[in-house]
Scaffold this motif. Structure first.
Motif, PDB file in Angstrom:
ATOM      1  N   LEU A 188      15.314  -3.741  14.326  1.00 19.76           N
ATOM      2  CA  LEU A 188      16.119  -2.877  15.190  1.00 19.76           C
ATOM      3  C   LEU A 188      17.382  -3.585  15.674  1.00 19.76           C
ATOM      4  O   LEU A 188      18.434  -2.956  15.841  1.00 19.76           O
ATOM      5  CB  LEU A 188      15.290  -2.413  16.386  1.00 19.76           C
ATOM      6  CG  LEU A 188      14.138  -1.448  16.079  1.00 19.76           C
ATOM      7  CD1 LEU A 188      13.329  -1.170  17.340  1.00 19.76           C
ATOM      8  CD2 LEU A 188      14.676  -0.136  15.510  1.00 19.76           C
ATOM      9  N   LYS A 189      17.289  -4.867  15.899  1.00 19.20           N
ATOM     10  CA  LYS A 189      18.460  -5.617  16.365  1.00 19.20           C
ATOM     11  C   LYS A 189      19.541  -5.706  15.295  1.00 19.20           C
ATOM     12  O   LYS A 189      20.705  -6.017  15.601  1.00 19.20           O
ATOM     13  CB  LYS A 189      18.042  -7.018  16.806  1.00 19.20           C
ATOM     14  CG  LYS A 189      17.288  -7.016  18.129  1.00 19.20           C
ATOM     15  CD  LYS A 189      16.911  -8.425  18.583  1.00 19.20           C
ATOM     16  CE  LYS A 189      16.213  -8.378  19.935  1.00 19.20           C
ATOM     17  NZ  LYS A 189      15.811  -9.722  20.411  1.00 19.20           N
ATOM     18  N   ALA A 190      19.179  -5.426  14.066  1.00 21.21           N
ATOM     19  CA  ALA A 190      20.174  -5.393  12.999  1.00 21.21           C
ATOM     20  C   ALA A 190      21.022  -4.137  13.046  1.00 21.21           C
ATOM     21  O   ALA A 190      21.973  -3.994  12.273  1.00 21.21           O
ATOM     22  CB  ALA A 190      19.475  -5.507  11.643  1.00 21.21           C
ATOM     23  N   ARG A 191      20.666  -3.195  13.965  1.00 19.89           N
ATOM     24  CA  ARG A 191      21.413  -1.958  14.225  1.00 19.89           C
ATOM     25  C   ARG A 191      21.273  -0.902  13.138  1.00 19.89           C
ATOM     26  O   ARG A 191      21.658   0.240  13.328  1.00 19.89           O
ATOM     27  CB  ARG A 191      22.900  -2.238  14.465  1.00 19.89           C
ATOM     28  CG  ARG A 191      23.174  -3.127  15.662  1.00 19.89           C
ATOM     29  CD  ARG A 191      22.558  -2.550  16.921  1.00 19.89           C
ATOM     30  NE  ARG A 191      22.820  -3.365  18.097  1.00 19.89           N
ATOM     31  CZ  ARG A 191      22.171  -3.244  19.253  1.00 19.89           C
ATOM     32  NH1 ARG A 191      21.232  -2.327  19.370  1.00 19.89           N
ATOM     33  NH2 ARG A 191      22.473  -4.010  20.273  1.00 19.89           N
ATOM     34  N   VAL A 192      20.782  -1.265  11.984  1.00 22.59           N
ATOM     35  CA  VAL A 192      20.463  -0.301  10.935  1.00 22.59           C
ATOM     36  C   VAL A 192      19.041  -0.586  10.500  1.00 22.59           C
ATOM     37  O   VAL A 192      18.715  -1.710  10.115  1.00 22.59           O
ATOM     38  CB  VAL A 192      21.427  -0.413   9.738  1.00 22.59           C
ATOM     39  CG1 VAL A 192      20.978   0.535   8.631  1.00 22.59           C
ATOM     40  CG2 VAL A 192      22.850  -0.103  10.155  1.00 22.59           C
ATOM     41  N   PHE A 193      18.200   0.460  10.563  1.00 21.33           N
ATOM     42  CA  PHE A 193      16.775   0.235  10.341  1.00 21.33           C
ATOM     43  C   PHE A 193      16.296   1.046   9.145  1.00 21.33           C
ATOM     44  O   PHE A 193      16.521   2.258   9.063  1.00 21.33           O
ATOM     45  CB  PHE A 193      15.987   0.633  11.593  1.00 21.33           C
ATOM     46  CG  PHE A 193      14.506   0.404  11.465  1.00 21.33           C
ATOM     47  CD1 PHE A 193      13.994  -0.860  11.275  1.00 21.33           C
ATOM     48  CD2 PHE A 193      13.616   1.473  11.522  1.00 21.33           C
ATOM     49  CE1 PHE A 193      12.627  -1.075  11.149  1.00 21.33           C
ATOM     50  CE2 PHE A 193      12.256   1.277  11.397  1.00 21.33           C
ATOM     51  CZ  PHE A 193      11.768  -0.001  11.211  1.00 21.33           C
TER      52      PHE A 193
END
Length: 381
Positions: free
Chosen positions: A67-72
């Motif tokens: 989720l912290k990668a902003r694209v899941f």
């Protein structure tokens, strides 16, 4: 069940879903959300053993990092490679009344293909036995498959949802529950990854009615099997936001040799800032499970108390029975009368303990019942 020192109530909860639906994530969320909810609103605590905590933390870290990668993309999260047990303990604070329930996680592909190999077939048979013995079945369903499969691939939807395989397991479970009418019997259909389709999740549109209708249409045979084989079973519908902070961007069918039709639906989500996980619906699942299991424990304790009351009454009559002057004198001299009285006292103490356990569980149940159900939780039977 009772051990040498205290009553222990043990139950099984089965998860029934194909691969990549998110069983492991749901179990991890259940414990984390359950602990917060129960600590905040009740006098009941939810704990887990160390292996369970390790698996839950590993799952939570993986999801949080994605989720912290902003694209899941859920398809990139590794599937469960082997079966494993999650062992949770529900216990009223200050009381020695543990209610243990085990949840089995397993490779979803085993459900779809019966184990894939001779070795895995044996393991899958063990999984099926666990599922059929479960007090509660949770059926997580991929809401993206239900809502965004598209007309071109609509004919593959039933196969990708593994409806026929789920029906076979449910039929065995329902027959098992019918033979044990005094035990819990509940099936909960839980569409997951619902953030895009329900307005209370932050979505601009409300597709709640379509989501429920799609599920009922796809699983109509499963619902009919439950009604016919276990009409006393409770069937619930509860859509759950797996993360709460994501929005569906696309759902594309991509080639995948091992999937029905040779394709797999791959959703892609954007993460809504600030990316804080807020799972709606899961609190109702926690409350529902806790009430079901505490009520089952209370009924079990009540039955135990009834048996012990009869035993205690018989023991007391036997201890105090008059058998004639000489016989009574002999019973006193050889110590038999004293042994009978001690046995009667012990039986009465066990009866009082069972009665106290029943009252305590009733109090816990009353506390859990004070929390009102959310609007998402509905009956399907």
């Amino acid at each position: 069940m009772t051990d040498a020192h205290r009553p222990v109530f043990e139950y099984k909860i089965g998860l029934l879903a194909p691969s990549r639906v998110g069983k492991s994530t749901l179990i991890a969320s259940l414990l984390k959300e359950g602990q917060q909810l129960l600590n905040r609103e009740t006098s009941v605590q939810l704990t887990a053993d160390r292996p369970t905590l390790n698996r839950i933390n590993a799952t939570h870290n993986m999801v949080t990092g994605a989720l912290k990668a902003r694209v899941f993309e859920p398809g990139l999260v590794p599937s469960t490679p082997d079966p494993s047990y999650f062992r949770l303990l529900l216990e009223p604070r200050g009381q020695d009344l543990p209610i243990r329930f085990d949840i089995l996680d397993y490779p979803g592909a085993w459900l779809e293909k019966g184990g894939n190999s001779d070795q895995n077939e044996q393991k899958w048979n063990e999984c099926e036995t666990f599922l059929s013995d479960s007090s509660v079945l949770i059926v997580p369903v991929d809401s993206v498959l239900l809502m965004d499969a598209g007309d071109t691939h609509a004919h593959l939807l039933t196969a990708h949802l593994a409806v026929s395989q789920i029906e076979q397991v449910v039929q065995r479970w329902a027959k098992n529950r019918r033979e044990r009418p005094g035990e819990p019997a509940m099936v909960i259909f839980c569409p997951v990854k619902c953030e895009t389709y329900l307005s209370d999740s932050g979505s601009l549109q409300d597709h709640s009615a379509q989501l429920r209708q799609q599920l009922c249409d796809q699983f109509s045979e499963v619902l009919e099997t439950i009604r016919e084989a276990a009409p006393h079973a409770s069937v619930r519908y509860l859509p759950i936001d797996t993360f709460g902070c994501v929005e569906l961007v696309s759902a594309r069918w991509t080639p995948h040799a091992d999937s029905p039709g040779g394709v797999m639906l791959m959703p892609k989500y954007r993460v809504r800032p600030p990316g804080t996980i807020t799972r709606k619906g899961l609190d109702d699942l926690v409350s529902l499970l806790c009430r079901q299991l505490v009520e089952a424990a209370r009924l079990q304790s009540q039955r135990t108390a009834a048996v012990r009351r009869v035993t205690a009454e018989f023991s007391r009559r036997h201890a105090e029975a008059q058998e004639g002057f000489f016989r009574d004198l002999w019973l006193k001299v050889n110590g038999e009368r004293r042994r009978r009285i001690e046995a009667a006292d012990g039986d009465e103490a066990r009866y009082r303990d069972a009665e106290q356990t029943t009252r305590s569980l009733f109090d816990v149940l009353a506390t859990l019942a004070e929390r009102a159900n959310g609007a998402r939780l509905q009956h399907l039977s």
